[in-house]
Design a protein around this motif. Structure first.
Motif, PDB file in Angstrom:
ATOM      1  N   LYS A 119       0.830  -1.198   0.000  1.00 31.56           N
ATOM      2  CA  LYS A 119       0.000   0.000   0.000  1.00 31.56           C
ATOM      3  C   LYS A 119       0.865   1.249   0.000  1.00 31.56           C
ATOM      4  O   LYS A 119       1.983   1.249   0.509  1.00 31.56           O
ATOM      5  N   SER A 120       0.315   2.319  -0.574  1.00 34.94           N
ATOM      6  CA  SER A 120       0.988   3.612  -0.541  1.00 34.94           C
ATOM      7  C   SER A 120       0.278   4.497   0.477  1.00 34.94           C
ATOM      8  O   SER A 120      -0.817   5.006   0.218  1.00 34.94           O
ATOM      9  N   PRO A 134      -2.593   4.552  -9.123  1.00 33.47           N
ATOM     10  CA  PRO A 134      -1.934   3.791  -8.050  1.00 33.47           C
ATOM     11  C   PRO A 134      -0.481   3.441  -8.351  1.00 33.47           C
ATOM     12  O   PRO A 134       0.364   3.466  -7.457  1.00 33.47           O
ATOM     13  N   GLU A 135      -0.174   3.132  -9.625  1.00 35.86           N
ATOM     14  CA  GLU A 135       1.211   2.798  -9.968  1.00 35.86           C
ATOM     15  C   GLU A 135       2.145   3.974  -9.682  1.00 35.86           C
ATOM     16  O   GLU A 135       3.265   3.804  -9.196  1.00 35.86           O
ATOM     17  N   LEU A 140       6.339   6.763  -6.372  1.00 33.78           N
ATOM     18  CA  LEU A 140       6.700   7.943  -5.582  1.00 33.78           C
ATOM     19  C   LEU A 140       6.938   7.577  -4.119  1.00 33.78           C
ATOM     20  O   LEU A 140       7.868   8.095  -3.486  1.00 33.78           O
ATOM     21  N   THR A 141       6.123   6.685  -3.592  1.00 33.40           N
ATOM     22  CA  THR A 141       6.265   6.287  -2.189  1.00 33.40           C
ATOM     23  C   THR A 141       7.582   5.572  -1.955  1.00 33.40           C
ATOM     24  O   THR A 141       8.269   5.826  -0.954  1.00 33.40           O
ATOM     25  N   TYR A 193       1.438   9.530 -14.958  1.00 33.98           N
ATOM     26  CA  TYR A 193       0.534   8.837 -14.041  1.00 33.98           C
ATOM     27  C   TYR A 193      -0.552   9.756 -13.475  1.00 33.98           C
ATOM     28  O   TYR A 193      -1.459   9.278 -12.778  1.00 33.98           O
ATOM     29  N   LEU A 194      -0.442  11.050 -13.737  1.00 39.43           N
ATOM     30  CA  LEU A 194      -1.428  11.978 -13.204  1.00 39.43           C
ATOM     31  C   LEU A 194      -2.788  11.768 -13.854  1.00 39.43           C
ATOM     32  O   LEU A 194      -2.882  11.441 -15.026  1.00 39.43           O
ATOM     33  N   ILE A 195      -3.810  11.981 -13.062  1.00 35.87           N
ATOM     34  CA  ILE A 195      -5.188  11.836 -13.565  1.00 35.87           C
ATOM     35  C   ILE A 195      -5.748  13.229 -13.791  1.00 35.87           C
ATOM     36  O   ILE A 195      -5.835  14.040 -12.851  1.00 35.87           O
ATOM     37  N   GLU A 196      -6.074  13.517 -15.014  1.00 36.79           N
ATOM     38  CA  GLU A 196      -6.594  14.834 -15.339  1.00 36.79           C
ATOM     39  C   GLU A 196      -8.039  14.967 -14.866  1.00 36.79           C
ATOM     40  O   GLU A 196      -8.842  14.045 -14.989  1.00 36.79           O
ATOM     41  N   GLU A 197      -8.322  16.145 -14.293  1.00 42.42           N
ATOM     42  CA  GLU A 197      -9.685  16.411 -13.843  1.00 42.42           C
ATOM     43  C   GLU A 197     -10.599  16.552 -15.067  1.00 42.42           C
ATOM     44  O   GLU A 197     -10.206  17.145 -16.071  1.00 42.42           O
ATOM     45  N   PRO A 198     -11.806  15.990 -15.012  1.00 38.75           N
ATOM     46  CA  PRO A 198     -12.716  16.137 -16.163  1.00 38.75           C
ATOM     47  C   PRO A 198     -13.074  17.599 -16.408  1.00 38.75           C
ATOM     48  O   PRO A 198     -13.316  18.350 -15.460  1.00 38.75           O
ATOM     49  N   LYS A 199     -13.058  17.984 -17.674  1.00 39.13           N
ATOM     50  CA  LYS A 199     -13.363  19.373 -18.029  1.00 39.13           C
ATOM     51  C   LYS A 199     -14.847  19.519 -18.279  1.00 39.13           C
ATOM     52  O   LYS A 199     -15.507  18.646 -18.806  1.00 39.13           O
TER      53      LYS A 199
END
Length: 200
Positions: A119-120, A134-135, A140-141, A193-199
């Motif tokens: 777990k991170s 998660p990857e 990063l962790t 790996y970043l998740i873009e916020e929905p526009k």
């Protein structure tokens, strides 16, 4: 409770101000000694003890202004009070210098324990502020746990082998700067790996 937005300059002043003031006070009184009751304290110990209420007041101000205080800030505050108390009680600067080792070492152990369970814990703390797959959080962790371990070991080497003034300068500026640059470099490297916020 959602964090209330405040002026970023004010926020930075409250977060970094106590440490900067500790440095300035230390540089001013480092060659002096002070007697309280029948006990004589060095300028370093007096500066360290002044940091304790400064940090508590700054943390309280942050909580009042934003409505929240991070777990990391609470932990660091507790460690400053604890090791500051030991420093005053035993009149020994060693305890305050060991504080940095203990803080970084604890972070490394906590993150490492989470990784051992697959777990991170970093994701648990920062997921809302930084949406990432998660990857990415696991990578990063792992890197940050190693960085904290390196900083803990570096602090041990520095305070045991270098002058008091050198330790204060490195602990105040070099270590936080190294951690900041490390995080910035990794955030850039993990962009995919970043998740873009929905526009809208």
């Amino acid at each position: 409770m959602a964090e209330r937005k405040i002026n970023p300059i004010v926020k930075q002043a409250l977060e970094l101000g106590p440490t900067i003031l500790f440095f300035l006070i230390y540089m001013r009184i480092k060659d002096q000694s002070f007697t309280f009751g029948t006990t004589e304290y060095s300028g370093f110990i007096v500066a360290a003890l002044i940091l304790v209420p400064l940090l508590l007041v700054a943390t309280l101000a942050l909580w009042l202004l934003t409505g929240t205080v991070s777990r990391m800030q609470i932990f660091v505050g507790v460690m400053v009070v604890f090791f500051g108390g030991l420093t005053a009680w035993f009149n020994d600067a060693t305890f305050f210098k060991m504080k940095t080792t203990f803080v970084y070492g604890t972070f490394a152990v906590i993150l490492g324990a989470g990784l051992a369970r697959g777990k991170s814990l970093l994701q648990w703390v920062m997921a809302e502020a930084l949406p990432m797959k998660p990857e990415g959080w696991m990578i990063l962790t792992r890197r940050l746990a190693l960085m904290f371990a390196v900083l803990a070991m570096a602090n041990e080497v520095i305070w045991r082998t270098q002058s008091e003034k050198t330790w204060v300068i490195l602990e105040t500026f070099a270590m936080p700067a190294a951690l900041f640059l490390f995080l910035m470099a990794n955030f850039m490297a993990l962009q995919r790996y970043l998740i873009e916020e929905p526009k809208d």
